[in-house]
Design a protein around this motif. Structure first.
Motif, mmCIF file in Angstrom:
data_model
loop_
_atom_site.group_PDB
_atom_site.id
_atom_site.type_symbol
_atom_site.label_atom_id
_atom_site.label_comp_id
_atom_site.label_asym_id
_atom_site.label_seq_id
_atom_site.Cartn_x
_atom_site.Cartn_y
_atom_site.Cartn_z
ATOM 1 N N SER A 4 -5.812 -24.811 23.675
ATOM 2 C CA SER A 4 -7.269 -25.333 23.557
ATOM 3 C C SER A 4 -8.033 -24.927 24.770
ATOM 4 C CB SER A 4 -7.294 -26.823 23.110
ATOM 5 O OG SER A 4 -6.677 -27.589 24.191
ATOM 6 N N THR A 5 -7.347 -25.089 25.776
ATOM 7 C CA THR A 5 -8.041 -24.602 26.996
ATOM 8 C C THR A 5 -8.512 -23.064 27.114
ATOM 9 O OG1 THR A 5 -6.997 -26.099 28.492
ATOM 10 C CG2 THR A 5 -7.937 -24.315 29.773
ATOM 11 N N ALA A 6 -7.536 -22.200 26.507
ATOM 12 C CA ALA A 6 -7.825 -20.819 26.163
ATOM 13 C C ALA A 6 -9.059 -20.574 25.180
ATOM 14 C CB ALA A 6 -6.602 -20.002 26.071
ATOM 15 N N ASP A 7 -9.216 -21.395 24.149
ATOM 16 C CA ASP A 7 -10.006 -21.586 23.252
ATOM 17 C C ASP A 7 -11.235 -21.870 23.798
ATOM 18 O OD1 ASP A 7 -10.612 -20.930 20.385
ATOM 19 O OD2 ASP A 7 -11.040 -22.959 20.495
ATOM 20 N N ARG A 8 -11.340 -23.025 24.469
ATOM 21 C CA ARG A 8 -12.673 -23.342 24.962
ATOM 22 C C ARG A 8 -13.343 -22.398 25.964
ATOM 23 N NH1 ARG A 8 -9.980 -27.976 26.560
ATOM 24 N NH2 ARG A 8 -10.358 -27.647 28.792
ATOM 25 N N LEU A 9 -12.421 -21.528 26.753
ATOM 26 C CA LEU A 9 -12.784 -20.720 27.732
ATOM 27 C C LEU A 9 -13.508 -19.270 26.799
ATOM 28 C CD1 LEU A 9 -9.946 -20.694 30.187
ATOM 29 C CD2 LEU A 9 -12.126 -21.087 30.936
ATOM 30 N N LYS A 28 -17.674 -18.766 37.118
ATOM 31 C CA LYS A 28 -17.891 -20.321 37.444
ATOM 32 C C LYS A 28 -18.843 -21.052 36.078
ATOM 33 C CE LYS A 28 -17.887 -23.797 40.157
ATOM 34 N NZ LYS A 28 -16.439 -24.374 40.278
ATOM 35 N N ALA A 29 -19.769 -19.930 35.658
ATOM 36 C CA ALA A 29 -20.427 -20.556 34.497
ATOM 37 C C ALA A 29 -19.672 -20.851 33.381
ATOM 38 C CB ALA A 29 -21.520 -19.619 34.054
ATOM 39 N N ILE A 30 -18.545 -19.893 33.096
ATOM 40 C CA ILE A 30 -17.783 -20.010 32.164
ATOM 41 C C ILE A 30 -16.708 -21.070 32.216
ATOM 42 C CG2 ILE A 30 -15.509 -18.846 30.991
ATOM 43 C CD1 ILE A 30 -16.691 -16.185 31.869
ATOM 44 N N GLN A 31 -16.304 -21.520 33.368
ATOM 45 C CA GLN A 31 -15.322 -22.679 33.412
ATOM 46 C C GLN A 31 -16.241 -24.029 33.413
ATOM 47 O OE1 GLN A 31 -13.871 -21.809 37.597
ATOM 48 N NE2 GLN A 31 -13.420 -19.855 37.162
ATOM 49 N N LEU A 32 -17.479 -23.792 33.996
ATOM 50 C CA LEU A 32 -18.285 -25.090 33.757
ATOM 51 C C LEU A 32 -18.475 -25.561 32.047
ATOM 52 C CD1 LEU A 32 -21.053 -24.910 36.609
ATOM 53 C CD2 LEU A 32 -19.366 -26.668 36.435
ATOM 54 N N ARG A 33 -18.680 -24.538 31.484
ATOM 55 C CA ARG A 33 -19.150 -24.770 30.043
ATOM 56 C C ARG A 33 -17.834 -24.970 29.427
ATOM 57 N NH1 ARG A 33 -23.340 -21.685 26.484
ATOM 58 N NH2 ARG A 33 -24.706 -22.297 28.266
ATOM 59 N N ALA A 34 -16.797 -24.449 29.735
ATOM 60 C CA ALA A 34 -15.439 -24.834 28.962
ATOM 61 C C ALA A 34 -14.883 -26.175 29.326
ATOM 62 C CB ALA A 34 -14.730 -23.593 29.280
ATOM 63 N N GLY A 35 -15.341 -26.514 30.442
ATOM 64 C CA GLY A 35 -14.831 -27.549 31.346
ATOM 65 C C GLY A 35 -13.309 -27.473 31.596
ATOM 66 N N GLN A 38 -10.583 -23.118 37.749
ATOM 67 C CA GLN A 38 -10.324 -21.775 37.964
ATOM 68 C C GLN A 38 -9.001 -21.482 37.640
ATOM 69 O OE1 GLN A 38 -11.489 -20.645 41.866
ATOM 70 N NE2 GLN A 38 -10.546 -18.440 41.969
ATOM 71 N N GLY A 39 -7.894 -22.537 37.923
ATOM 72 C CA GLY A 39 -6.731 -22.006 37.945
ATOM 73 C C GLY A 39 -6.101 -21.804 36.201
ATOM 74 N N SER A 40 -6.977 -22.897 35.446
ATOM 75 C CA SER A 40 -6.816 -22.826 34.280
ATOM 76 C C SER A 40 -7.202 -21.324 33.497
ATOM 77 C CB SER A 40 -7.534 -23.629 33.369
ATOM 78 O OG SER A 40 -6.771 -25.160 33.635
ATOM 79 N N MET A 41 -8.486 -20.949 33.913
ATOM 80 C CA MET A 41 -8.744 -19.630 33.584
ATOM 81 C C MET A 41 -8.163 -18.408 33.775
ATOM 82 S SD MET A 41 -12.548 -17.943 34.384
ATOM 83 C CE MET A 41 -12.831 -16.063 34.514
ATOM 84 N N TYR A 42 -7.458 -18.607 35.229
ATOM 85 C CA TYR A 42 -6.651 -17.328 35.725
ATOM 86 C C TYR A 42 -5.186 -17.486 35.203
ATOM 87 C CZ TYR A 42 -10.641 -15.591 37.880
ATOM 88 O OH TYR A 42 -11.736 -15.120 38.202
ATOM 89 N N HIS A 43 -4.805 -18.718 34.641
ATOM 90 C CA HIS A 43 -3.668 -18.869 33.939
ATOM 91 C C HIS A 43 -3.456 -18.237 32.568
ATOM 92 C CE1 HIS A 43 0.057 -20.531 32.440
ATOM 93 N NE2 HIS A 43 -0.591 -20.824 31.289
ATOM 94 N N HIS A 44 -4.672 -18.279 31.876
ATOM 95 C CA HIS A 44 -4.809 -17.500 30.664
ATOM 96 C C HIS A 44 -5.313 -16.150 30.538
ATOM 97 C CE1 HIS A 44 -3.913 -21.111 28.303
ATOM 98 N NE2 HIS A 44 -4.644 -21.834 29.290
ATOM 99 N N PHE A 45 -6.110 -15.830 31.526
ATOM 100 C CA PHE A 45 -6.904 -14.646 31.549
ATOM 101 C C PHE A 45 -6.709 -13.797 32.930
ATOM 102 C CE2 PHE A 45 -8.645 -17.205 28.081
ATOM 103 C CZ PHE A 45 -8.549 -16.409 27.126
ATOM 104 N N SER A 46 -6.479 -12.607 32.966
ATOM 105 C CA SER A 46 -6.514 -11.914 34.127
ATOM 106 C C SER A 46 -7.826 -11.970 35.053
ATOM 107 C CB SER A 46 -6.021 -10.528 33.896
ATOM 108 O OG SER A 46 -7.001 -9.735 33.487
ATOM 109 N N GLY A 47 -8.878 -11.950 34.353
ATOM 110 C CA GLY A 47 -10.299 -12.340 35.107
ATOM 111 C C GLY A 47 -11.311 -12.186 33.917
ATOM 112 N N LYS A 48 -12.470 -11.961 34.601
ATOM 113 C CA LYS A 48 -13.682 -11.954 33.671
ATOM 114 C C LYS A 48 -13.436 -10.881 32.557
ATOM 115 C CE LYS A 48 -18.671 -11.192 33.809
ATOM 116 N NZ LYS A 48 -19.680 -11.012 34.870
ATOM 117 N N ALA A 49 -13.226 -9.711 32.871
ATOM 118 C CA ALA A 49 -13.139 -8.771 31.996
ATOM 119 C C ALA A 49 -12.371 -8.928 30.575
ATOM 120 C CB ALA A 49 -12.989 -7.280 32.609
#
Length: 193
Positions: A4-9, A28-35, A38-49
């Motif tokens: 669900s975190t990946a889905d929110r991202l 940062k905007a993605i993380q804020l909107r997804a709640g 940073q660790g969660s984002m980079y756990h699921h995805f290698s980066g913004k691209a």
């Protein structure tokens, strides 16, 4: 770090890409909107691209599924194309896929451009198939060229979005749809009453 975190991202990235474009969509905007942190984002995805690519693919898949619902419905080809053209859209926000072609960073990155290019090509191809079905069933005249007509329909829709956004009104989009449907009606073999 659940799905669900990946889905929110992904969903947050989709929204931000549509609203702000790639450059205006910061991690940062993605993380804020997804709640999500940073660790969660980079756990699921290698980066913004990587996240943007997942978001664009989801948008493309959704767009294809919505279009296919009209294209695969029962009934005459012209009715199915009409249903697709007249379906509810947020015209003033633009096309969530076509609008990405205006983003230089997305178009410069082959991995980000690919789902955009594939979706627009799929749409032209699928429209051509439906129009060909109409010709084969005798609903549309043999003079209608399915491939060129499908390209015209997609170009009209994309241009309609641009004109509507420029005018701040869905009216130019609606008129463009009326125009393309009038051109298609001229190729209909059904008896007009």
């Amino acid at each position: 770090m659940d799905a669900s975190t990946a889905d929110r991202l992904i969903e947050s990235t989709r929204e931000l890409l549509w609203e702000r474009g790639y450059t205006g969509t910061s991690p940062k905007a993605i993380q804020l909107r997804a709640g999500a942190g940073q660790g969660s984002m980079y756990h699921h995805f290698s980066g913004k691209a990587d996240l943007a690519q997942a978001a664009i693919r989801r948008t493309a898949d959704e767009m294809r599924a919505k279009a296919e619902a009209q294209f695969a419905a029962p009934g005459p080809a012209l009715d199915r194309v009409t249903a697709y053209l007249r379906r509810e859209r947020d015209v003033l926000k633009g096309c969530p896929i076509g609008g990405l072609t205006q983003d230089p960073e997305i178009m410069a990155d082959p991995a980000l451009r690919e789902p955009v290019e594939q979706t627009l090509a799929w749409l032209r191809g699928r429209l051509a198939e439906v129009l060909q079905e109409g010709r084969a069933a005798g609903e549309l005249s043999e003079s209608l060229e399915p491939g060129a007509t499908a390209a015209t329909i997609v170009a009209t829709l994309q241009g309609g979005y641009v004109l509507a956004r420029a005018a701040g009104s869905p009216e130019p989009f609606d008129r463009a749809v009326d125009g393309v449907l009038g051109l298609l009606a001229a190729h209909s073999t059904s008896v007009q009453s």
